[in-house]
Design a protein around this motif. Structure first.
Motif, PDB file in Angstrom:
ATOM      1  N   GLY A 152      -2.910  17.265  -3.874  1.00  0.00           N
ATOM      2  CA  GLY A 152      -3.858  15.825  -3.820  1.00  0.00           C
ATOM      3  C   GLY A 152      -3.214  14.720  -3.195  1.00  0.00           C
ATOM      4  O   GLY A 152      -2.070  14.656  -3.279  1.00  0.00           O
ATOM      5  N   MET A 153      -4.179  13.934  -2.838  1.00  0.00           N
ATOM      6  CA  MET A 153      -3.527  12.741  -1.782  1.00  0.00           C
ATOM      7  C   MET A 153      -4.238  11.387  -2.359  1.00  0.00           C
ATOM      8  O   MET A 153      -5.233  11.434  -2.821  1.00  0.00           O
ATOM      9  CB  MET A 153      -4.037  12.916  -0.494  1.00  0.00           C
ATOM     10  CG  MET A 153      -3.078  11.817   0.531  1.00  0.00           C
ATOM     11  SD  MET A 153      -4.050  10.242   0.877  1.00  0.00           S
ATOM     12  CE  MET A 153      -5.992  10.674   1.143  1.00  0.00           C
ATOM     13  N   GLY A 154      -3.423  10.455  -2.674  1.00  0.00           N
ATOM     14  CA  GLY A 154      -3.911   9.018  -3.257  1.00  0.00           C
ATOM     15  C   GLY A 154      -3.278   7.814  -2.684  1.00  0.00           C
ATOM     16  O   GLY A 154      -2.279   7.898  -2.137  1.00  0.00           O
ATOM     17  N   VAL A 155      -4.049   6.765  -2.800  1.00  0.00           N
ATOM     18  CA  VAL A 155      -3.567   5.615  -1.951  1.00  0.00           C
ATOM     19  C   VAL A 155      -3.816   4.535  -3.015  1.00  0.00           C
ATOM     20  O   VAL A 155      -4.491   4.305  -3.805  1.00  0.00           O
ATOM     21  CB  VAL A 155      -4.484   5.183  -0.805  1.00  0.00           C
ATOM     22  CG1 VAL A 155      -4.028   3.768  -0.285  1.00  0.00           C
ATOM     23  CG2 VAL A 155      -4.237   6.178   0.196  1.00  0.00           C
ATOM     24  N   GLY A 156      -2.646   3.875  -3.381  1.00  0.00           N
ATOM     25  CA  GLY A 156      -2.662   2.780  -4.508  1.00  0.00           C
ATOM     26  C   GLY A 156      -2.248   1.272  -3.523  1.00  0.00           C
ATOM     27  O   GLY A 156      -1.320   1.440  -2.829  1.00  0.00           O
ATOM     28  N   ALA A 215       1.667   0.177  -7.231  1.00  0.00           N
ATOM     29  CA  ALA A 215       1.268   0.763  -6.199  1.00  0.00           C
ATOM     30  C   ALA A 215       1.447   2.218  -6.208  1.00  0.00           C
ATOM     31  O   ALA A 215       0.646   3.114  -5.919  1.00  0.00           O
ATOM     32  CB  ALA A 215       1.474   0.032  -4.978  1.00  0.00           C
ATOM     33  N   ILE A 216       2.624   2.588  -6.705  1.00  0.00           N
ATOM     34  CA  ILE A 216       3.234   3.850  -6.508  1.00  0.00           C
ATOM     35  C   ILE A 216       2.461   4.448  -7.694  1.00  0.00           C
ATOM     36  O   ILE A 216       1.835   5.801  -7.846  1.00  0.00           O
ATOM     37  CB  ILE A 216       4.626   3.803  -6.699  1.00  0.00           C
ATOM     38  CG1 ILE A 216       5.420   3.588  -5.535  1.00  0.00           C
ATOM     39  CG2 ILE A 216       5.130   5.449  -7.273  1.00  0.00           C
ATOM     40  CD1 ILE A 216       6.965   3.393  -5.580  1.00  0.00           C
ATOM     41  N   ARG A 217       2.254   3.794  -9.113  1.00  0.00           N
ATOM     42  CA  ARG A 217       1.766   4.618 -10.170  1.00  0.00           C
ATOM     43  C   ARG A 217       0.229   4.782  -9.679  1.00  0.00           C
ATOM     44  O   ARG A 217      -0.322   5.944 -10.093  1.00  0.00           O
ATOM     45  CB  ARG A 217       1.860   3.612 -11.185  1.00  0.00           C
ATOM     46  CG  ARG A 217       1.039   4.051 -12.654  1.00  0.00           C
ATOM     47  CD  ARG A 217       1.238   3.068 -13.785  1.00  0.00           C
ATOM     48  NE  ARG A 217       0.790   1.720 -13.419  1.00  0.00           N
ATOM     49  CZ  ARG A 217      -0.228   1.372 -13.372  1.00  0.00           C
ATOM     50  NH1 ARG A 217      -1.262   1.987 -13.297  1.00  0.00           N
ATOM     51  NH2 ARG A 217      -0.493  -0.226 -12.906  1.00  0.00           N
ATOM     52  N   LYS A 218      -0.436   3.746  -9.331  1.00  0.00           N
ATOM     53  CA  LYS A 218      -1.789   3.870  -8.779  1.00  0.00           C
ATOM     54  C   LYS A 218      -1.797   5.151  -7.872  1.00  0.00           C
ATOM     55  O   LYS A 218      -2.755   5.808  -8.025  1.00  0.00           O
ATOM     56  CB  LYS A 218      -2.239   2.711  -8.201  1.00  0.00           C
ATOM     57  CG  LYS A 218      -2.635   1.380  -9.428  1.00  0.00           C
ATOM     58  CD  LYS A 218      -3.030   0.271  -8.452  1.00  0.00           C
ATOM     59  CE  LYS A 218      -3.376  -0.744  -9.259  1.00  0.00           C
ATOM     60  NZ  LYS A 218      -3.928  -2.072  -8.619  1.00  0.00           N
ATOM     61  N   ALA A 219      -1.180   5.101  -6.802  1.00  0.00           N
ATOM     62  CA  ALA A 219      -1.321   6.141  -5.999  1.00  0.00           C
ATOM     63  C   ALA A 219      -1.034   7.627  -6.425  1.00  0.00           C
ATOM     64  O   ALA A 219      -1.749   8.573  -6.233  1.00  0.00           O
ATOM     65  CB  ALA A 219      -0.386   6.079  -4.598  1.00  0.00           C
ATOM     66  N   ARG A 222      -3.459  12.711  -8.568  1.00  0.00           N
ATOM     67  CA  ARG A 222      -3.769  13.820  -9.494  1.00  0.00           C
ATOM     68  C   ARG A 222      -5.308  14.178  -9.718  1.00  0.00           C
ATOM     69  O   ARG A 222      -5.574  15.171  -9.953  1.00  0.00           O
ATOM     70  CB  ARG A 222      -2.918  13.230 -10.705  1.00  0.00           C
ATOM     71  CG  ARG A 222      -1.604  13.606 -11.027  1.00  0.00           C
ATOM     72  CD  ARG A 222      -1.235  13.458 -12.314  1.00  0.00           C
ATOM     73  NE  ARG A 222       0.283  13.338 -12.121  1.00  0.00           N
ATOM     74  CZ  ARG A 222       1.177  12.662 -12.831  1.00  0.00           C
ATOM     75  NH1 ARG A 222       0.462  11.392 -13.567  1.00  0.00           N
ATOM     76  NH2 ARG A 222       2.159  12.456 -12.495  1.00  0.00           N
ATOM     77  N   ARG A 223      -5.880  12.741  -9.648  1.00  0.00           N
ATOM     78  CA  ARG A 223      -7.477  12.877  -9.782  1.00  0.00           C
ATOM     79  C   ARG A 223      -8.128  13.555  -8.712  1.00  0.00           C
ATOM     80  O   ARG A 223      -9.189  14.460  -8.758  1.00  0.00           O
ATOM     81  CB  ARG A 223      -7.950  11.851 -10.187  1.00  0.00           C
ATOM     82  CG  ARG A 223      -8.048  11.205 -11.450  1.00  0.00           C
ATOM     83  CD  ARG A 223      -8.861   9.855 -11.701  1.00  0.00           C
ATOM     84  NE  ARG A 223      -7.867   9.010 -11.700  1.00  0.00           N
ATOM     85  CZ  ARG A 223      -8.035   7.834 -11.114  1.00  0.00           C
ATOM     86  NH1 ARG A 223      -8.895   7.711 -10.289  1.00  0.00           N
ATOM     87  NH2 ARG A 223      -7.318   6.821 -11.471  1.00  0.00           N
ATOM     88  N   ASN A 224      -7.390  13.666  -7.579  1.00  0.00           N
ATOM     89  CA  ASN A 224      -8.138  14.198  -6.230  1.00  0.00           C
ATOM     90  C   ASN A 224      -7.501  15.558  -5.963  1.00  0.00           C
ATOM     91  O   ASN A 224      -7.689  16.065  -4.805  1.00  0.00           O
ATOM     92  CB  ASN A 224      -7.999  13.413  -5.111  1.00  0.00           C
ATOM     93  CG  ASN A 224      -8.693  11.996  -5.372  1.00  0.00           C
ATOM     94  OD1 ASN A 224      -9.515  12.276  -6.264  1.00  0.00           O
ATOM     95  ND2 ASN A 224      -8.253  10.751  -4.817  1.00  0.00           N
ATOM     96  N   MET A 225      -6.829  16.260  -6.694  1.00  0.00           N
ATOM     97  CA  MET A 225      -6.239  17.602  -6.529  1.00  0.00           C
ATOM     98  C   MET A 225      -7.497  18.748  -6.235  1.00  0.00           C
ATOM     99  O   MET A 225      -8.418  18.742  -6.492  1.00  0.00           O
ATOM    100  CB  MET A 225      -5.495  18.326  -7.649  1.00  0.00           C
ATOM    101  CG  MET A 225      -4.289  17.241  -8.054  1.00  0.00           C
ATOM    102  SD  MET A 225      -2.687  17.680  -7.981  1.00  0.00           S
ATOM    103  CE  MET A 225      -2.608  19.383  -8.464  1.00  0.00           C
ATOM    104  N   ARG A 268       0.908  -1.113   0.021  1.00  0.00           N
ATOM    105  CA  ARG A 268       0.072   0.181   0.035  1.00  0.00           C
ATOM    106  C   ARG A 268       0.982   1.194   0.127  1.00  0.00           C
ATOM    107  O   ARG A 268       1.823   1.439   0.852  1.00  0.00           O
ATOM    108  CB  ARG A 268      -0.780   0.129   1.432  1.00  0.00           C
ATOM    109  CG  ARG A 268      -1.885   1.231   1.312  1.00  0.00           C
ATOM    110  CD  ARG A 268      -2.480   1.393   2.660  1.00  0.00           C
ATOM    111  NE  ARG A 268      -1.456   2.011   3.472  1.00  0.00           N
ATOM    112  CZ  ARG A 268      -1.590   2.434   4.788  1.00  0.00           C
ATOM    113  NH1 ARG A 268      -2.619   1.839   5.268  1.00  0.00           N
ATOM    114  NH2 ARG A 268      -0.636   2.899   5.548  1.00  0.00           N
ATOM    115  N   VAL A 269       0.731   2.210  -1.123  1.00  0.00           N
ATOM    116  CA  VAL A 269       1.414   3.462  -1.003  1.00  0.00           C
ATOM    117  C   VAL A 269       0.573   4.585  -0.899  1.00  0.00           C
ATOM    118  O   VAL A 269      -0.455   4.573  -1.428  1.00  0.00           O
ATOM    119  CB  VAL A 269       2.117   3.398  -2.380  1.00  0.00           C
ATOM    120  CG1 VAL A 269       2.919   4.738  -2.590  1.00  0.00           C
ATOM    121  CG2 VAL A 269       3.103   2.025  -2.852  1.00  0.00           C
ATOM    122  N   VAL A 270       1.183   5.565  -0.135  1.00  0.00           N
ATOM    123  CA  VAL A 270       0.340   6.884  -0.036  1.00  0.00           C
ATOM    124  C   VAL A 270       1.204   7.861  -0.882  1.00  0.00           C
ATOM    125  O   VAL A 270       2.436   7.947  -0.618  1.00  0.00           O
ATOM    126  CB  VAL A 270       0.361   7.075   1.504  1.00  0.00           C
ATOM    127  CG1 VAL A 270      -0.230   8.685   1.737  1.00  0.00           C
ATOM    128  CG2 VAL A 270      -0.384   6.145   2.243  1.00  0.00           C
TER     129      VAL A 270
END
Length: 179
Positions: A54-58, A66-70, A75-78, A41-43
């Motif tokens: 923006g913050m993302g969890v992958g 996981a890094i790419r997903k996060a 980016r989408r949640n900016m 799990r990457v934050v």
């Protein structure tokens, strides 16, 4: 066809200027019939250093995935954050589960007095002078979420002055009043 290339180039240039930071990588386990399946799990935090963050969890079986997903989710949640030059307009406390983060504005030259996830979020959003205190849970994900919660509570100086019906100078941070 040329129009598509221009759009792709613009998206690429936009990606170049974003500040991406991996805050935490945690190994997680899923218990299945044959034993445990391990994953990660990457934050991640993404910001433009000008008031957007923006913050993302992958989650994935491999760290790079996981890094790419996060980072994509970040980016989408900016979201936009109210700033006053290099600091925040007022003190605020953000919370998420057991984590609490206190953010206080600081005079120019102070720097970012923060650690771990709080520092990553504040530097990505473009804050250069701030005092912070992290209390309660040290869980990296909850600390980052608490910091994001605090940043979302910030209000623009112009809006506060208009609501109170007072001049802008009355609600400015103390070191900006003399300017």
């Amino acid at each position: 066809m040329a129009e598509g290339n221009v759009r792709d180039r613009e998206v690429f240039e936009e990606r170049e200027e974003l500040d991406e930071r991996v805050v935490d990588i945690t190994r997680v386990a899923k218990v299945v019939k044959g034993g445990r399946r391990f994953g990660f799990r990457v934050v991640a935090v993404v910001g433009d250093n000008r008031g957007q963050v923006g913050m993302g969890v992958g989650k994935a079986r491999a760290v790079p995935d996981a890094i790419r997903k996060a980072t994509e989710r970040a980016r989408r949640n900016m979201q936009s954050v109210a700033l006053v030059q290099t600091t925040i307009p007022h003190a605020v406390e953000g919370q998420c589960s057991g984590a609490r983060v206190l953010l206080k504005p600081a005079s120019p030259g102070t720097g970012v007095i923060a650690g771990g996830g709080v520092r990553a979020v504040l530097e990505a959003v473009g804050v250069r002078d701030v005092l912070t205190k992290s209390q309660g849970s040290a869980n990296a994900l909850n600390v980052v979420r608490a910091t994001m919660d605090g940043l979302q509570q910030l209000r623009r100086v112009e809006n506060v002055a208009r609501e109170r019906g007072v001049p802008l100078v009355k609600v400015m941070p103390f070191w900006r009043r003399g300017e």
